[in-house]
Design a protein around this motif. Sequence first.
Motif, mmCIF file in Angstrom:
data_model
loop_
_atom_site.group_PDB
_atom_site.id
_atom_site.type_symbol
_atom_site.label_atom_id
_atom_site.label_comp_id
_atom_site.label_asym_id
_atom_site.label_seq_id
_atom_site.Cartn_x
_atom_site.Cartn_y
_atom_site.Cartn_z
ATOM 1 N N ARG A 96 -3.376 -3.968 -6.625
ATOM 2 C CA ARG A 96 -2.551 -2.851 -7.106
ATOM 3 C C ARG A 96 -2.170 -1.922 -5.944
ATOM 4 O O ARG A 96 -1.049 -1.414 -5.886
ATOM 5 C CB ARG A 96 -3.333 -2.085 -8.188
ATOM 6 C CG ARG A 96 -2.529 -1.061 -8.942
ATOM 7 C CD ARG A 96 -1.457 -1.709 -9.820
ATOM 8 N NE ARG A 96 -0.463 -0.710 -10.249
ATOM 9 C CZ ARG A 96 0.622 -0.383 -9.551
ATOM 10 N NH1 ARG A 96 0.883 -0.978 -8.406
ATOM 11 N NH2 ARG A 96 1.466 0.525 -9.995
ATOM 12 N N LEU A 97 -3.109 -1.700 -5.031
ATOM 13 C CA LEU A 97 -2.824 -0.847 -3.866
ATOM 14 C C LEU A 97 -1.750 -1.472 -2.978
ATOM 15 O O LEU A 97 -0.887 -0.775 -2.446
ATOM 16 C CB LEU A 97 -4.094 -0.615 -3.045
ATOM 17 C CG LEU A 97 -5.109 0.379 -3.618
ATOM 18 C CD1 LEU A 97 -6.403 0.324 -2.808
ATOM 19 C CD2 LEU A 97 -4.547 1.796 -3.621
ATOM 20 N N ASP A 104 -4.879 3.388 -12.813
ATOM 21 C CA ASP A 104 -3.983 2.369 -13.328
ATOM 22 C C ASP A 104 -4.726 1.077 -13.659
ATOM 23 O O ASP A 104 -4.541 0.485 -14.715
ATOM 24 C CB ASP A 104 -2.960 2.101 -12.215
ATOM 25 C CG ASP A 104 -1.624 1.755 -12.790
ATOM 26 O OD1 ASP A 104 -1.197 2.476 -13.708
ATOM 27 O OD2 ASP A 104 -1.042 0.763 -12.328
ATOM 28 N N PRO A 123 -4.219 6.894 -3.613
ATOM 29 C CA PRO A 123 -4.906 5.682 -4.096
ATOM 30 C C PRO A 123 -5.669 5.872 -5.410
ATOM 31 O O PRO A 123 -5.838 4.902 -6.157
ATOM 32 C CB PRO A 123 -5.885 5.360 -2.962
ATOM 33 C CG PRO A 123 -5.309 6.001 -1.763
ATOM 34 C CD PRO A 123 -4.644 7.251 -2.261
ATOM 35 N N GLU A 148 0.685 -3.446 -3.903
ATOM 36 C CA GLU A 148 1.987 -3.183 -4.541
ATOM 37 C C GLU A 148 2.385 -1.734 -4.325
ATOM 38 O O GLU A 148 3.533 -1.427 -4.000
ATOM 39 C CB GLU A 148 1.905 -3.425 -6.056
ATOM 40 C CG GLU A 148 1.720 -4.864 -6.458
ATOM 41 C CD GLU A 148 1.271 -4.980 -7.926
ATOM 42 O OE1 GLU A 148 0.907 -6.084 -8.328
ATOM 43 O OE2 GLU A 148 1.284 -3.940 -8.647
ATOM 44 N N GLY A 149 1.406 -0.858 -4.513
ATOM 45 C CA GLY A 149 1.668 0.580 -4.389
ATOM 46 C C GLY A 149 2.157 0.957 -3.001
ATOM 47 O O GLY A 149 3.074 1.769 -2.861
ATOM 48 N N TYR A 161 -8.098 -3.928 -7.746
ATOM 49 C CA TYR A 161 -7.681 -2.645 -7.162
ATOM 50 C C TYR A 161 -6.878 -2.869 -5.883
ATOM 51 O O TYR A 161 -5.832 -2.255 -5.675
ATOM 52 C CB TYR A 161 -8.936 -1.792 -6.896
ATOM 53 C CG TYR A 161 -8.668 -0.382 -6.421
ATOM 54 C CD1 TYR A 161 -7.516 0.311 -6.804
ATOM 55 C CD2 TYR A 161 -9.590 0.276 -5.610
ATOM 56 C CE1 TYR A 161 -7.288 1.613 -6.378
ATOM 57 C CE2 TYR A 161 -9.373 1.585 -5.184
ATOM 58 C CZ TYR A 161 -8.213 2.252 -5.557
ATOM 59 O OH TYR A 161 -7.984 3.536 -5.139
ATOM 60 N N ARG A 181 -4.728 7.203 -8.049
ATOM 61 C CA ARG A 181 -3.839 6.927 -9.185
ATOM 62 C C ARG A 181 -3.826 5.435 -9.518
ATOM 63 O O ARG A 181 -3.723 5.052 -10.680
ATOM 64 C CB ARG A 181 -2.415 7.379 -8.878
ATOM 65 C CG ARG A 181 -2.274 8.870 -8.866
ATOM 66 C CD ARG A 181 -0.868 9.322 -9.243
ATOM 67 N NE ARG A 181 -0.893 10.746 -9.574
ATOM 68 C CZ ARG A 181 -1.031 11.212 -10.810
ATOM 69 N NH1 ARG A 181 -1.109 10.384 -11.827
ATOM 70 N NH2 ARG A 181 -1.079 12.515 -11.031
ATOM 71 N N TYR A 182 -3.922 4.616 -8.472
ATOM 72 C CA TYR A 182 -3.905 3.169 -8.706
ATOM 73 C C TYR A 182 -5.237 2.695 -9.295
ATOM 74 O O TYR A 182 -5.287 1.712 -10.017
ATOM 75 C CB TYR A 182 -3.557 2.425 -7.416
ATOM 76 C CG TYR A 182 -2.193 2.824 -6.893
ATOM 77 C CD1 TYR A 182 -1.039 2.314 -7.479
ATOM 78 C CD2 TYR A 182 -2.050 3.745 -5.871
ATOM 79 C CE1 TYR A 182 0.217 2.705 -7.043
ATOM 80 C CE2 TYR A 182 -0.806 4.154 -5.429
ATOM 81 C CZ TYR A 182 0.329 3.628 -6.022
ATOM 82 O OH TYR A 182 1.571 4.030 -5.600
#
Lengths: 701, 254
Positions: free
Chosen positions: A406-407, A380, A374, A409-410, A403, A376-377
């Motif tokens: 984005r998580l 990002d 997480p 999607e991740g 955040y 890394r996101y």
Amino acid sequence: MENTERLKKEIAVPAEGRFSPEIFRRRGYAAAKDDTVFCRRAKGLAELFAGPEPFLYQNDRIAGSIRPVFINASEKEQKDAVKWAARFPERDFLHNGDHFAPDYHTAVRLGLPGLLARIGEAEQTHENDPPALDYLNSMKITLLALRERLVKYAEKAAALNGEPGYHPENLRFIRENCAAVAERAPRTFAEGLQLVWMIHSCFVSEGKYAMALGRIDQYLYPLFQRDLADGMIDKAAATEMLANAFAKIGEVKLCTGGDDVVNICIGGVDAEGNCAVNELSYCVLEAVNDVHLPGPNLSARIAPDSPEAFLDACLRVIGTGLGYPALMNDRVNMAALRRFGYDEADVRDYCMVGCIENFLPGRQPPWTDGRFDPIRYLEDVLFRTCAVSPDAAPTIDAFMALYERRLAEGAMEYVERMNDLSRVTVPETRTSPFMSCFCDCCIERGRDINMGGAKYPAAHGAALMGIGTVSDSLAAIEQVVFEEKQITLTELADALKKNFKGCESLRERLLAAPKYGNNRAAADKYAVWYVQYLSDLFDRLKNHDGGPVYTAMAANVSNIYAGAGLGATPDGRLAGQPLSDAASPTYGRDTRGVTATLLSLSRPDYTRCACGTVVNQKFSPSVFAESKRKKLGQLIRVYFDRGGQEIQINSTSREVLQDAMDHPERYPSLVVRVSGFSALYVMLPREVQTDILHRTQHEAV
Amino acid sequence: MLNVSCIQRFSIGDGPGIRTTVFLKGCNLRCPWCHNPENLSPSPQTLSYPRIGKTVSYGVWMETEQIVREVMEDEPFYRADGGGVTLSGGEPMLQPEGAAKLALALKERDVPLLIDTAGSVPWSAFERMAGLAQMYYYDIKTADAALYRGVIGAAPGLVVGNLRRLIANGEVVHARVPLIPGFNLTEPDCAGIVGLLRDAGVKYVDLLPFHRLGSGKYATMGLDYPYRDTLPPTEAAVERFAEIFRRDFTVTIE
């Protein structure tokens, strides 16, 4: 004990030749030209199990070795084996091929003939289903190979009689036990253990390194009890036999140079939910202690009604410097597994595979997992959104929303990627007929464990990385950016890109912000959010087998590698430094003492982490002294009562204390506890550290 | 208000169960073997440890509420098995008003408080604590009055008198006897202490073998530590002296 030591010495002698399971498989495949794909694959295994000449150590009491798989094959045979391996590829860890706990309960209860009889019944049920009949036949081939292996070991024991170094009594014991379980269900503890160990040695011969022995104190208990009642065995004898088998877990070093991860589980509850700790649980604990290798990964399920004596016995073994057993909160683990709708009796029978992964033995395909990172996101969001659009997140809530998106999607990307990696195109050529014999429903359905045979679909674990780094980063952003308004997110992103060069005072402020692990809500709330939000995300996703994606916080040493490739983070961490480890706070940032750390650590809802979590804590050896150990036990009880999931305790070894003398910066929080006094070990002068070192040496004896 | 040196959680050598020890600053005795030299002076002190790039400050005045808030965080751990809070030091009984206030606040919250004292204070200090402490850890360093006066620099009469009165009042008292090479580590010394404790009606004796873990603090403070090169007594020696005490008391070796 002496026997175990002698056996360990024998095991440490390097094997000649190369570990070559593929050579034996090839021989089996090649000799089965006219067979079906399923049966050909089974015959490859059969050759591997029964082909090699059995090997017995002079100090063996329980037989089954991987040494015979070490050979010097001709170059031609090696090349040929590669070709066959391409036709019949093996399932590796990512393809549900390893990290499995077989159903030893049924194996011990029914024995080989009983399992074969079950296959016979299934053949009648499926008489109009050729693929099922074909598959059942392939299972039968591997079981018959196991029988042949047992017979050959019995013969070998007979043949070795009179050979120098071998004890006639040991050879007789092995011959009788192997011969017995080749023909019928085990009737004694020794026979039961022999059967289980021979099955295990087959799996290890295949090159599998993380096959669990599971709840050995449960499935061997009826036989142990009967022997005990008949006066055939006592606890010392059972312990010695267990140690004789466990010592051979160290054989894996011969092929890989590394340690095996054979998980053994003790304690917990029985099928009715009652305390399952028994005399054999203590024998297993003693045996693992006697063997004293990192190989057997011992796990202790600590339930609210597990006896104090059991927890204390676990702590005593941990205090020897072994670091095992890992202590598991039974209540939390079962609540976590229950969420997935498994039968209650199956939940109660869970054990672990690999390091700590919760597993329903013999009811689901082998485990797979991957790493989800997480932090890394977060990077990002900062670099790609906030650095470009300074107004994207005017509040901490708006930032969290970015955040979270984005998580989400991740997590989807992660699961898609893992599913692609784990899916196999032609499962028929990758069957696991032997493993399937030890998994519920495979025989009844006549299907492979990975092709719908297992009672439940496979579970995948997403190991969530860096809960400490993420929580500390978010708490720092909240305080420094949004509360104190000292800098903007854009400026923060800029400073991170520069690894804080020229921004040292900003780094100081970030470091001064609240940190996870100090029993302070300002940072702990982000850890709570982390577990909740990420588990919600993965709950909605399915793995390639249609099964669940569990979450874990147990990524071994991956935090070091993940950190090495990552830039600076908002918690003040410099580029390249490790992330926080597993479920623990960032190393050295939990400064308010172990009770504060554990209070923080019991805040997240771990019933969302069905795979399991790891929390490492180090204590100086004096904490394990007879008079203090009870307090350590109470510390763990309170932590578990409050919902902590796992704790792995290390007694600081002599080596560590020595290292801390030379490299104090690596051990910022090593506490020495003495009545009315306390100090950090690294603050003590050298001669005093030496005092403690001597004391440790003494205590370890 | 209390002059607090530091607060240490998961203290497992300072009384029953899991405890938080509140170390107070300031002491009226000067035992040359003391392992907490940072707690002798009532003034704040900062110790720096250049080897690990760390500085630690000792000495901050804290409100009772502030201390209570902090120590109550660990309440679940105290509840597990008779744990609680220990007041140590320094000499905690030099701050009787603050100590009694804290004791009362903890009593209201049903958290046991243990006082770790050397007892060389006016009786009035203990009087304030009446009924508020779960237990006393009470240092008895020697029965030899001249030695006490000569080495520690105070008259022992107060110490022995307070001990007798505490026991007479029904307080639970553990006598804490440090075993110090070159000071009291002979059989006649121990026999003298045994006599003193027996006369006072003591039942429990905790023996504290000398250790030199505090020597680093002296070095950091630029002080000379007379016991720097003294080795801790061997386990066999400790056991030999423990035997002398076991004839009359329930003995624990810390």
